[in-house]
Motif scaffolding. Structure first.
Motif, PDB file in Angstrom:
ATOM      1  N   SER A   1     -11.511   0.253  -9.515  1.00 11.08           N
ATOM      2  CA  SER A   1     -10.240   0.956  -9.393  1.00 11.08           C
ATOM      3  C   SER A   1      -9.988   1.825 -10.619  1.00 11.08           C
ATOM      4  O   SER A   1      -9.526   2.960 -10.509  1.00 11.08           O
ATOM      5  CB  SER A   1      -9.106  -0.050  -9.210  1.00 11.08           C
ATOM      6  OG  SER A   1      -7.864   0.603  -9.090  1.00 11.08           O
TER       7      SER A   1
ATOM      8  N   ARG B   1       0.797  -1.209   0.000  1.00 14.22           N
ATOM      9  CA  ARG B   1       0.000   0.000   0.000  1.00 14.22           C
ATOM     10  C   ARG B   1       0.844   1.281   0.000  1.00 14.22           C
ATOM     11  O   ARG B   1       0.364   2.354  -0.363  1.00 14.22           O
ATOM     12  CB  ARG B   1      -0.946   0.015   1.203  1.00 14.22           C
ATOM     13  CG  ARG B   1      -2.226  -0.757   0.961  1.00 14.22           C
ATOM     14  CD  ARG B   1      -3.114   0.000  -0.034  1.00 14.22           C
ATOM     15  NE  ARG B   1      -4.155  -0.870  -0.583  1.00 14.22           N
ATOM     16  CZ  ARG B   1      -4.105  -1.441  -1.765  1.00 14.22           C
ATOM     17  NH1 ARG B   1      -3.069  -1.242  -2.554  1.00 14.22           N
ATOM     18  NH2 ARG B   1      -5.077  -2.205  -2.203  1.00 14.22           N
TER      19      ARG B   1
ATOM     20  N   ASP C   1      -8.596  -4.893  -0.073  1.00 13.24           N
ATOM     21  CA  ASP C   1      -9.893  -4.550  -0.661  1.00 13.24           C
ATOM     22  C   ASP C   1     -10.913  -5.667  -0.495  1.00 13.24           C
ATOM     23  O   ASP C   1     -12.111  -5.436  -0.614  1.00 13.24           O
ATOM     24  CB  ASP C   1      -9.722  -4.250  -2.154  1.00 13.24           C
ATOM     25  CG  ASP C   1      -8.851  -3.032  -2.392  1.00 13.24           C
ATOM     26  OD1 ASP C   1      -9.377  -1.923  -2.343  1.00 13.24           O
ATOM     27  OD2 ASP C   1      -7.635  -3.203  -2.605  1.00 13.24           O
TER      28      ASP C   1
ATOM     29  N   THR D   1      -1.783   1.248  -5.542  1.00 13.35           N
ATOM     30  CA  THR D   1      -3.217   1.331  -5.250  1.00 13.35           C
ATOM     31  C   THR D   1      -3.979   0.167  -5.881  1.00 13.35           C
ATOM     32  O   THR D   1      -5.204   0.150  -5.877  1.00 13.35           O
ATOM     33  CB  THR D   1      -3.809   2.656  -5.768  1.00 13.35           C
ATOM     34  OG1 THR D   1      -3.606   2.746  -7.193  1.00 13.35           O
ATOM     35  CG2 THR D   1      -3.153   3.854  -5.087  1.00 13.35           C
TER      36      THR D   1
ATOM     37  N   SER E   1      -9.208   3.835   4.091  1.00  9.52           N
ATOM     38  CA  SER E   1      -8.673   3.069   2.955  1.00  9.52           C
ATOM     39  C   SER E   1      -9.557   3.271   1.722  1.00  9.52           C
ATOM     40  O   SER E   1     -10.654   3.853   1.791  1.00  9.52           O
ATOM     41  CB  SER E   1      -8.623   1.589   3.307  1.00  9.52           C
ATOM     42  OG  SER E   1      -9.937   1.063   3.402  1.00  9.52           O
ATOM     43  N   ASN E   2      -9.083   2.765   0.577  1.00  6.82           N
ATOM     44  CA  ASN E   2      -9.866   2.853  -0.649  1.00  6.82           C
ATOM     45  C   ASN E   2     -11.220   2.163  -0.511  1.00  6.82           C
ATOM     46  O   ASN E   2     -12.249   2.667  -0.963  1.00  6.82           O
ATOM     47  CB  ASN E   2      -9.091   2.218  -1.811  1.00  6.82           C
ATOM     48  CG  ASN E   2      -7.892   3.043  -2.224  1.00  6.82           C
ATOM     49  OD1 ASN E   2      -7.831   4.241  -1.970  1.00  6.82           O
ATOM     50  ND2 ASN E   2      -6.915   2.401  -2.846  1.00  6.82           N
ATOM     51  N   LYS E   3     -11.217   0.991   0.121  1.00  4.07           N
ATOM     52  CA  LYS E   3     -12.467   0.255   0.274  1.00  4.07           C
ATOM     53  C   LYS E   3     -13.418   0.991   1.217  1.00  4.07           C
ATOM     54  O   LYS E   3     -14.629   1.039   0.983  1.00  4.07           O
ATOM     55  CB  LYS E   3     -12.184  -1.156   0.785  1.00  4.07           C
ATOM     56  CG  LYS E   3     -13.414  -2.062   0.867  1.00  4.07           C
ATOM     57  CD  LYS E   3     -14.082  -2.217  -0.487  1.00  4.07           C
ATOM     58  CE  LYS E   3     -13.182  -2.854  -1.503  1.00  4.07           C
ATOM     59  NZ  LYS E   3     -13.840  -3.007  -2.834  1.00  4.07           N
TER      60      LYS E   3
ATOM     61  N   TYR F   1     -13.483   4.173   1.608  1.00  3.48           N
ATOM     62  CA  TYR F   1     -13.989   5.313   0.835  1.00  3.48           C
ATOM     63  C   TYR F   1     -15.164   4.881  -0.045  1.00  3.48           C
ATOM     64  O   TYR F   1     -16.194   5.567  -0.116  1.00  3.48           O
ATOM     65  CB  TYR F   1     -12.879   5.910  -0.029  1.00  3.48           C
ATOM     66  CG  TYR F   1     -13.379   6.962  -0.998  1.00  3.48           C
ATOM     67  CD1 TYR F   1     -13.537   8.282  -0.600  1.00  3.48           C
ATOM     68  CD2 TYR F   1     -13.736   6.617  -2.302  1.00  3.48           C
ATOM     69  CE1 TYR F   1     -14.041   9.239  -1.477  1.00  3.48           C
ATOM     70  CE2 TYR F   1     -14.235   7.561  -3.187  1.00  3.48           C
ATOM     71  CZ  TYR F   1     -14.376   8.874  -2.776  1.00  3.48           C
ATOM     72  OH  TYR F   1     -14.882   9.807  -3.649  1.00  3.48           O
ATOM     73  N   ASP F   2     -15.011   3.746  -0.724  1.00  4.14           N
ATOM     74  CA  ASP F   2     -16.101   3.249  -1.576  1.00  4.14           C
ATOM     75  C   ASP F   2     -17.371   3.014  -0.754  1.00  4.14           C
ATOM     76  O   ASP F   2     -18.479   3.327  -1.202  1.00  4.14           O
ATOM     77  CB  ASP F   2     -15.683   1.948  -2.252  1.00  4.14           C
ATOM     78  CG  ASP F   2     -14.603   2.136  -3.304  1.00  4.14           C
ATOM     79  OD1 ASP F   2     -14.422   3.280  -3.762  1.00  4.14           O
ATOM     80  OD2 ASP F   2     -13.934   1.151  -3.651  1.00  4.14           O
TER      81      ASP F   2
ATOM     82  N   LYS G   1     -12.142   5.150 -10.733  1.00  2.00           N
ATOM     83  CA  LYS G   1     -12.112   6.083  -9.610  1.00  2.00           C
ATOM     84  C   LYS G   1     -11.973   7.531 -10.051  1.00  2.00           C
ATOM     85  O   LYS G   1     -12.426   8.437  -9.366  1.00  2.00           O
ATOM     86  CB  LYS G   1     -10.974   5.718  -8.648  1.00  2.00           C
ATOM     87  CG  LYS G   1     -11.363   4.663  -7.657  1.00  2.00           C
ATOM     88  CD  LYS G   1     -10.327   4.537  -6.577  1.00  2.00           C
ATOM     89  CE  LYS G   1     -10.791   3.534  -5.522  1.00  2.00           C
ATOM     90  NZ  LYS G   1     -11.985   4.020  -4.822  1.00  2.00           N
TER      91      LYS G   1
ATOM     92  N   HIS H   1     -11.008  11.823  -3.716  1.00  5.42           N
ATOM     93  CA  HIS H   1     -11.406  10.552  -3.097  1.00  5.42           C
ATOM     94  C   HIS H   1     -11.056  10.546  -1.611  1.00  5.42           C
ATOM     95  O   HIS H   1     -10.410   9.625  -1.107  1.00  5.42           O
ATOM     96  CB  HIS H   1     -10.756   9.357  -3.803  1.00  5.42           C
ATOM     97  CG  HIS H   1     -11.113   9.253  -5.251  1.00  5.42           C
ATOM     98  ND1 HIS H   1     -10.287   9.670  -6.249  1.00  5.42           N
ATOM     99  CD2 HIS H   1     -12.233   8.794  -5.854  1.00  5.42           C
ATOM    100  CE1 HIS H   1     -10.865   9.478  -7.423  1.00  5.42           C
ATOM    101  NE2 HIS H   1     -12.045   8.945  -7.200  1.00  5.42           N
TER     102      HIS H   1
END
Length: 230
Positions: free
Chosen positions: A119, A68, A96, A72, A156-158, A160-161, A122, A144
């Motif tokens: 991904s 990480r 993720d 990404t 984290s990205n997940k 955020y989603d 985004k 984001h």
């Protein structure tokens, strides 16, 4: 062509999985040691990484954290360590997805494609504004990122989603199934725990950084609802 990196110390599993994904038209690199996997992650630049937790030279959680720092690309744990604590540690390391062994390669492939699509998209915005205002919270769609007033909440990205999906449906009851399909592309009943772990982790981060513990409301046995502060 989808580029997949698999890191697992079980060479038989690597051989079986590699053959399956190559038959699907993927370009696959494998590593049976953590250090080799980290080196491949730098030079191979995979679209998705499949990672085991139990590795001889470094645990998978530490590997994910190091990945990480540089990448990404979606990281999916494939592991026999399936306790809630294991899953939480995996997601907190930046994963993720967390898929239990034994698993269906067909399902893993579908999840890989779903994560890669999200991904890749985004940076494509289909909203009319670059912000979602949930005063005092707001989401910056271009960056984001989630903010509380002027303070960034580090997620984290997940996460955020997940937050974005709840915010886009603020005030509406969202089922476990709807969240699961949005985050991973498909849903089976066993995924309910994954949804719960992700929501729990997001709540804890929000509360720790802002003191607010009521942003995401539990709808008993159904799912969740985002409640904008008044």
């Amino acid at each position: 062509m989808t580029k997949i990196l698999m890191i697992d110390d079980d060479t038989e599993v690597l051989d079986i999985n590699k053959k399956y994904f190559e038959e699907k038209g993927c370009y696959v690199e494998v590593a049976d040691r953590a250090q080799k996997g980290l080196e491949l992650a730098k030079v191979f630049k995979p679209d998705c990484i499949l990672l085991d937790v139990m590795l001889p030279d470094m645990d998978g959680f530490s590997v994910c954290t190091k990945i990480r720092e540089k990448s990404t690309a979606p990281v999916l744990f494939l592991s026999g360590k399936v306790s809630e604590d294991d899953k939480i540690e995996g997601f907190e390391a930046g994963a993720d997805d967390y898929i239990e062994k034994p698993y269906s390669l067909r399902e893993v492939y579908v999840r890989i494609q779903a994560h890669i699509r999200r991904s890749s998209n985004k940076n494509v915005q289909d909203q009319g504004t670059m912000f979602i205002d949930m005063n005092p919270f707001f989401i910056n769609l271009e960056l984001h990122k989630l903010f509380y007033n002027d303070q960034e909440i580090f997620i984290s990205n997940k996460e955020y989603d997940l937050m974005l999906f709840l915010a886009q449906n603020a005030g509406k009851e969202i089922s476990f199934e709807e969240i699961g399909k949005k985050l991973w592309g498909n849903y089976v009943e066993s995924d309910r725990r994954n949804v719960m772990v992700n929501v729990s982790r997001l709540r804890k981060k929000i509360e720790k950084q802002t003191g607010v513990d009521s942003l995401i409301e539990t709808i008993w046995s159904k799912g969740y609802k985002l409640v904008i502060p008044k």
